[in-house]
Design a protein around this motif. Sequence first.
Motif, PDB file in Angstrom:
ATOM      1  N   UNK A 175      -9.323  -2.331  -3.019  1.00  0.00           N
ATOM      2  CA  UNK A 175      -9.228  -3.751  -3.384  1.00  0.00           C
ATOM      3  C   UNK A 175      -8.009  -4.451  -2.787  1.00  0.00           C
ATOM      4  N   UNK A 176      -6.917  -3.720  -2.617  1.00  0.00           N
ATOM      5  CA  UNK A 176      -5.733  -4.305  -1.995  1.00  0.00           C
ATOM      6  C   UNK A 176      -6.011  -4.651  -0.540  1.00  0.00           C
TER       7      UNK A 176
ATOM      8  N   UNK B 160      10.430  -0.799  -3.893  1.00  0.00           N
ATOM      9  CA  UNK B 160       9.370  -1.763  -4.200  1.00  0.00           C
ATOM     10  C   UNK B 160       8.492  -1.251  -5.332  1.00  0.00           C
ATOM     11  N   UNK B 161       8.151   0.034  -5.285  1.00  0.00           N
ATOM     12  CA  UNK B 161       7.336   0.619  -6.349  1.00  0.00           C
ATOM     13  C   UNK B 161       8.039   0.507  -7.691  1.00  0.00           C
TER      14      UNK B 161
ATOM     15  N   UNK C 147      -0.001   5.860   4.718  1.00  0.00           N
ATOM     16  CA  UNK C 147      -0.755   4.776   4.097  1.00  0.00           C
ATOM     17  C   UNK C 147      -0.343   3.434   4.698  1.00  0.00           C
ATOM     18  N   UNK C 148       0.952   3.288   4.971  1.00  0.00           N
ATOM     19  CA  UNK C 148       1.445   2.064   5.615  1.00  0.00           C
ATOM     20  C   UNK C 148       0.753   1.873   6.966  1.00  0.00           C
TER      21      UNK C 148
ATOM     22  N   UNK D  42       0.834  -1.202   0.000  1.00  0.00           N
ATOM     23  CA  UNK D  42       0.000   0.000   0.000  1.00  0.00           C
ATOM     24  C   UNK D  42       0.865   1.247   0.000  1.00  0.00           C
ATOM     25  N   UNK D  43       1.934   1.216   0.778  1.00  0.00           N
ATOM     26  CA  UNK D  43       2.848   2.348   0.787  1.00  0.00           C
ATOM     27  C   UNK D  43       3.494   2.554  -0.570  1.00  0.00           C
ATOM     28  N   UNK D  44       3.825   1.443  -1.238  1.00  0.00           N
ATOM     29  CA  UNK D  44       4.416   1.531  -2.570  1.00  0.00           C
ATOM     30  C   UNK D  44       3.431   2.123  -3.566  1.00  0.00           C
TER      31      UNK D  44
END
Length: 204
Positions: A56-57, A172-173, A119-120, A38-40
């Motif tokens: 959705x995630x 990661x992104x 967000x994380x 989610x952070x990514x």
Amino acid sequence: MLPPIVSQIMDNFNFDVDPNLSREQNAEEVIKSAALLSGAVSIEPLPFADMLILTPLQAKMVLHIGKIYGFDITPERSAEIVRELGVTVAYGMAARQFMRGVAKIALPVVGGVVTAPLVYGWTFALGRMAQTYFERKIQGLPFQKEEKVQVVQEAKQQSRRMLPSSQDFSELAEELRRRAKEREQSGKGTEDGSTGDSHNTSGR
């Protein structure tokens, strides 16, 4: 149009229950992974797009946690649980999401990197809420509002201690974007009749 990273994230967010780990440990792995993903997502420089991606995630995270605790729920039901539990977690989130979207319009990359920890923490708290929800469901106990607030407060403190670095989110992104681009190019190659490299692509 949502970025290719979305399908890459959803396709890769699948976990089998490890019999060598306890329910709590399995749930911990799912929550941390979903929070990091989610952070990514928040790194994506598309204003407000991640608001449509996160739900959705997070629903998929809840679905996985439910399976860990023996509840084979539907994707629709997992989304309902996200909405039910999210009311407690998301106090002030609507305004923060809006400001984050504005930040991305003004400073696309910086806007995402700065708010990735938010967000994380939000996703981590929601995961903890879902975990407690299923734990109490097994015991046949209700999940009262006061208990939800306490879980959120404890999750916020824990997420701060476990918070990845901004570089972790960015890397990661970037990795997800790279994989999405490779898959997209592979798909175009197949459409063009370029099937000769398909074995090499799948073997990476």
